[in-house]
Design a protein around this motif. Structure first.
Motif, short mmCIF file in Angstrom:
data_model
loop_
_atom_site.label_atom_id
_atom_site.label_comp_id
_atom_site.label_asym_id
_atom_site.label_seq_id
_atom_site.Cartn_x
_atom_site.Cartn_y
_atom_site.Cartn_z
N TYR A 104 61.31 56.73 7.63
CA TYR A 104 62.56 57.29 7.23
C TYR A 104 62.06 58.89 6.92
O TYR A 104 61.17 58.73 5.69
N ASP B 214 64.38 65.52 6.38
CA ASP B 214 64.62 66.29 7.39
C ASP B 214 63.57 66.30 8.57
O ASP B 214 62.37 66.49 8.11
N LEU B 215 63.99 66.10 9.58
CA LEU B 215 63.22 65.66 10.69
C LEU B 215 62.27 66.84 10.96
O LEU B 215 61.16 66.83 11.37
N GLU B 216 62.86 67.96 11.16
CA GLU B 216 61.99 68.87 11.47
C GLU B 216 60.98 69.55 10.37
O GLU B 216 59.77 69.82 11.00
N GLN C 222 58.67 61.94 25.08
CA GLN C 222 59.50 61.29 23.65
C GLN C 222 60.41 60.52 24.25
O GLN C 222 60.75 60.59 25.59
N ARG D 213 65.48 60.20 21.86
CA ARG D 213 66.38 59.71 20.77
C ARG D 213 65.98 60.43 19.77
O ARG D 213 65.45 61.58 19.58
N THR D 214 66.63 59.96 18.46
CA THR D 214 66.46 61.02 17.33
C THR D 214 65.26 60.69 16.70
O THR D 214 64.78 61.31 15.75
N LEU D 215 64.42 59.49 16.95
CA LEU D 215 63.19 59.12 16.46
C LEU D 215 62.07 60.28 17.04
O LEU D 215 62.00 60.41 18.37
N ARG D 216 61.11 60.89 16.32
CA ARG D 216 60.28 61.74 16.91
C ARG D 216 58.86 60.91 16.70
O ARG D 216 58.50 60.52 15.78
N ALA E 138 62.05 59.21 11.60
CA ALA E 138 63.47 59.16 11.92
C ALA E 138 64.35 59.82 10.92
O ALA E 138 64.03 59.61 9.59
N PRO E 139 65.25 60.47 10.94
CA PRO E 139 66.23 60.94 9.77
C PRO E 139 66.87 59.75 8.97
O PRO E 139 67.13 58.90 9.65
N GLN F 46 70.22 58.55 9.84
CA GLN F 46 70.42 57.50 10.56
C GLN F 46 70.39 56.17 10.05
O GLN F 46 71.21 55.37 10.68
#
Length: 166
Positions: free
Chosen positions: A117, A120-122, A139, A142-145, A158-159, A162
């Motif tokens: 976790y 900030d994802l970016e 990819q 989803r929200t998982l990078r 992941a954020p 989430q």
């Protein structure tokens, strides 16, 4: 398990919190009966996750920076990072002839992956890339990078919101 176990003495065992007290009397079972699904006491506890790689010094440095964890032990064959929250440490063991796991295609296989976790994802993706991670073309959407560590292992970011929203 890596071939390290047969080649070198094991590193010092991590300090593991004591196990919960065992129940005073085990639940009776008749021959051939299935274990009680409510009995989650288990008999083993995770001591450490060890990641096979070609260069444990470099991979420990990567994950040490990524997680902000301290190095407990490092040599050319094995490295250990301590979990500052008291959980299981991460180990990195040299494996002769190590080859990265294929994961760059949607149907690619992998042996394991780690998910983290982040706030900030970016920003976290940019920091991981600066540390030496790479971003595969595929990819999950989803929200998982998904990123690839310097040894070729996939890991996910992941954020944190989430997890909180779950």
């Amino acid at each position: 398990m890596s071939d390290l176990a047969s080649e070198a003495p094991a590193p010092a065992a991590p300090s593991v919190p004591s196990a919960p007290a065992a129940p005073s009397a085990p639940s009776p079972q008749t021959a051939g009966s299935a274990p009680d699904p409510q009995d989650d006491s288990g008999f083993a506890r995770l001591a450490m996750v060890t990641i096979d790689c070609a260069d444990p010094v470099a991979l420990a440095a990567f994950y040490g920076e990524l997680l902000g964890w301290e190095t407990r032990h490092v040599d050319e064959r094995f490295a250990i990072l301590d979990n500052p929250e008291g959980g299981s440490p991460l180990g990195f063991g040299r494996v002769s002839g190590y080859r990265p796991e294929p994961w760059t295609e949607p149907d690619g296989s992998k042996h394991f992956h780690l998910d983290f976790y982040v706030d900030d994802l970016e920003e976290s993706t940019a920091k991981a890339l600066a540390l030496g991670a790479t971003e595969p073309g595929y990819q999950h959407g989803r929200t998982l990078r998904v990123l690839i560590d310097p040894a070729g292992h996939p890991f996910g970011l992941a954020p944190l919101e989430q997890a909180i929203g779950q």
